[in-house]
Design an enzyme around this catalytic site. Structure first.
Site, mmCIF file in Angstrom:
data_model
loop_
_atom_site.group_PDB
_atom_site.id
_atom_site.type_symbol
_atom_site.label_atom_id
_atom_site.label_comp_id
_atom_site.label_asym_id
_atom_site.label_seq_id
_atom_site.Cartn_x
_atom_site.Cartn_y
_atom_site.Cartn_z
ATOM 1 N N THR A 1 -17.535 0.927 1.410
ATOM 2 C CA THR A 1 -16.165 1.170 1.867
ATOM 3 C C THR A 1 -15.914 2.668 1.849
ATOM 4 O OG1 THR A 1 -15.178 1.087 -0.325
ATOM 5 C CG2 THR A 1 -15.336 -1.007 0.843
ATOM 6 N N TYR B 1 -12.590 7.630 -13.955
ATOM 7 C CA TYR B 1 -12.707 6.346 -13.250
ATOM 8 C C TYR B 1 -13.338 5.298 -14.161
ATOM 9 C CZ TYR B 1 -13.859 3.047 -9.492
ATOM 10 O OH TYR B 1 -13.952 1.930 -8.692
ATOM 11 N N ASP C 1 0.866 -1.182 0.000
ATOM 12 C CA ASP C 1 0.000 0.000 0.000
ATOM 13 C C ASP C 1 0.899 1.227 0.000
ATOM 14 O OD1 ASP C 1 -3.265 0.220 0.936
ATOM 15 O OD2 ASP C 1 -2.081 2.076 0.913
ATOM 16 N N LYS D 1 -11.615 1.763 -15.574
ATOM 17 C CA LYS D 1 -12.091 0.413 -15.278
ATOM 18 C C LYS D 1 -12.410 -0.350 -16.569
ATOM 19 C CE LYS D 1 -11.529 0.681 -10.859
ATOM 20 N NZ LYS D 1 -10.419 -0.061 -10.248
HETATM 21 P P1 NAD Z 1 -10.124 1.855 -0.371
HETATM 22 O O1 NAD Z 1 -9.956 3.304 -0.644
HETATM 23 O O2 NAD Z 1 -10.821 1.404 0.865
HETATM 24 O O3 NAD Z 1 -8.693 1.148 -0.413
HETATM 25 C C1 NAD Z 1 -7.791 1.395 -1.440
HETATM 26 C C2 NAD Z 1 -6.378 1.231 -0.902
HETATM 27 O O4 NAD Z 1 -5.486 1.438 -2.001
HETATM 28 C C3 NAD Z 1 -6.006 2.262 0.170
HETATM 29 O O5 NAD Z 1 -5.394 1.605 1.284
HETATM 30 C C4 NAD Z 1 -5.024 3.178 -0.530
HETATM 31 O O6 NAD Z 1 -4.011 3.707 0.335
HETATM 32 C C5 NAD Z 1 -4.418 2.249 -1.569
HETATM 33 N N1 NAD Z 1 -3.899 2.975 -2.724
HETATM 34 C C6 NAD Z 1 -4.503 3.984 -3.406
HETATM 35 N N2 NAD Z 1 -3.698 4.414 -4.380
HETATM 36 C C7 NAD Z 1 -2.562 3.667 -4.313
HETATM 37 C C8 NAD Z 1 -1.364 3.652 -5.047
HETATM 38 N N3 NAD Z 1 -1.159 4.517 -6.038
HETATM 39 N N4 NAD Z 1 -0.415 2.747 -4.733
HETATM 40 C C9 NAD Z 1 -0.604 1.878 -3.715
HETATM 41 N N5 NAD Z 1 -1.720 1.861 -2.962
HETATM 42 C C10 NAD Z 1 -2.682 2.740 -3.265
HETATM 43 O O7 NAD Z 1 -10.839 1.271 -1.679
HETATM 44 P P2 NAD Z 1 -11.701 -0.057 -1.953
HETATM 45 O O8 NAD Z 1 -13.119 0.309 -1.916
HETATM 46 O O9 NAD Z 1 -11.217 -1.182 -1.145
HETATM 47 O O10 NAD Z 1 -11.336 -0.273 -3.490
HETATM 48 C C11 NAD Z 1 -10.374 -1.207 -3.927
HETATM 49 C C12 NAD Z 1 -10.550 -1.395 -5.424
HETATM 50 O O11 NAD Z 1 -11.902 -1.745 -5.715
HETATM 51 C C13 NAD Z 1 -10.254 -0.158 -6.257
HETATM 52 O O12 NAD Z 1 -9.587 -0.537 -7.438
HETATM 53 C C14 NAD Z 1 -11.630 0.383 -6.566
HETATM 54 O O13 NAD Z 1 -11.655 1.151 -7.742
HETATM 55 C C15 NAD Z 1 -12.414 -0.894 -6.724
HETATM 56 N N6 NAD Z 1 -13.855 -0.755 -6.579
HETATM 57 C C16 NAD Z 1 -14.390 -0.227 -5.442
HETATM 58 C C17 NAD Z 1 -15.768 -0.066 -5.368
HETATM 59 C C18 NAD Z 1 -16.411 0.550 -4.159
HETATM 60 O O14 NAD Z 1 -17.605 0.849 -4.195
HETATM 61 N N7 NAD Z 1 -15.677 0.760 -3.064
HETATM 62 C C19 NAD Z 1 -16.586 -0.458 -6.427
HETATM 63 C C20 NAD Z 1 -16.013 -0.998 -7.555
HETATM 64 C C21 NAD Z 1 -14.633 -1.144 -7.619
#
Ligand code: NAD
Length: 282
Positions: free
Chosen positions: A217, A182, A61, A186
């Site tokens: 989240t 975004y 991370d 994706k």
């Molecule tokens: P989150 O924000 O809770 O966690 C993301 C983590 O990634 C954080 O700990 C952050 O520090 C880390 N991060 C961000 N940029 C980074 C980088 N450049 N290098 C290393 N670490 C980095 O997010 P989440 O909800 O767990 O999402 C995780 C994945 O799921 C993402 O790719 C997001 O686009 C995708 N996603 C999330 C949702 C949603 O509704 N939360 C829906 C569809 C897809």
């Protein structure tokens, strides 16, 4: 290690309990997994679940303190893990994450390219500034490409394994609440995942994308900071609730383990039914 669980959970309209329902049955024993963005949300839940299933997990991370907290939680569950800081949009950082897996655990079998951002300045195509587009594509697309660039050769060196790239349901549907950078990022993840799956299929590397629906989240909830904004989305979800990070972790485990041994190039939607819905129940 832990108690066995023979059946799957029954389908539920309720979110799962935050307390783990069962411990693993060893689906990932002997495997090393690298999970990016594992300091929070889906990545953190996946790290804990993979460790419970016997994997050694490299918890990566850009927020090193958050990664360390995940590793501490894994150790409390008797899991194996090590934290590494780094930014997935920086090629050398990702190379170092993969190198850490090989150095500490002697190989790599699973890479979960999960780190991603949703920038608060992301809007429609007219208003979204270039720096927001560049930042989003650098992390959400180049970050996945770098994970595959360094992770796939390491997986091949270890005799094969699984790559999971996090896309989103927004790669399948348009939304009138736009986040153009975004959404584009994706869609790119889906497309590049298919191509990688085909190219590396005969090297014993499976490559699939995980497509979550909207989750409860921090990433999404800091956006949906009013009841009205939440309801604007909930009306479109047949199951009537947001998903949980723990539910995505279970889908990632399926893609990571040999349970999905004949799946590659797939886009696994875990979305409460959104992409199947025209009209939802009242
Ligand atoms: P989150 O924000 O809770 O966690 C993301 C983590 O990634 C954080 O700990 C952050 O520090 C880390 N991060 C961000 N940029 C980074 C980088 N450049 N290098 C290393 N670490 C980095 O997010 P989440 O909800 O767990 O999402 C995780 C994945 O799921 C993402 O790719 C997001 O686009 C995708 N996603 C999330 C949702 C949603 O509704 N939360 C829906 C569809 C897809």
């Amino acid at each position: 290690r832990g108690f066995g669980s023979t059946g799957g959970d029954p389908p539920s309209l309720e979110p799962p309990s935050p307390v783990p329902q069962h411990f693993g049955i060893g689906k990932l024993i002997g495997k090393t997994a690298l999970i990016t963005g594992a300091g929070s949300g889906i990545g953190r839940h996946a790290a804990l679940l993979f460790a419970q299933e016997g994997a050694s997990v490299v918890v990566a991370d850009r927020n090193l303190a958050a990664a360390c907290r995940t590793v501490e939680a894994m150790h409390e569950l008797d899991g194996q893990g090590v934290a590494v800081g780094g930014d997935v949009s920086v090629a050398d950082d990702v190379a170092a994450m993969v190198a850490k897996a090989e150095k500490v655990y002697g190989g790599l079998h699973i890479i979960f390219n999960n780190a991603g951002i949703m920038d608060s300045g992301d809007d429609n195509v007219i208003n979204t500034p270039d720096d927001v587009i560049d930042r989003t594509l650098a992390i959400n697309v180049k970050g996945v490409i770098y994970g595959c660039r360094y992770g796939i050769p390491a997986i091949v060196r270890s005799g094969g394994g699984s790559v999971i790239n996090t896309a989103s349901f927004v790669a399948f549907m348009g939304a009138a609440t736009p986040q153009i950078a975004y959404t584009a990022s994706k869609g790119a993840v889906l497309a590049l995942t298919r191509e990688l799956a085909v190219i590396h299929a005969r090297e014993g590397v499976r490559v699939n994308s995980l497509c979550p629906g909207p989750l409860r989240t921090e990433l999404l909830m800091k956006f949906l900071d009013t009841e009205e904004k939440k309801q604007r989305r909930l009306v479109h979800i047949p199951m009537g609730r947001f998903g949980e990070a723990s539910e995505m972790a279970k889908a990632a485990l399926f893609l990571a383990s040999s349970d999905s041994s004949y799946m590659t190039g797939a886009s696994l939607l875990v979305d409460g039914g959104i992409t199947s819905a025209y009209v939802t129940p009242e």
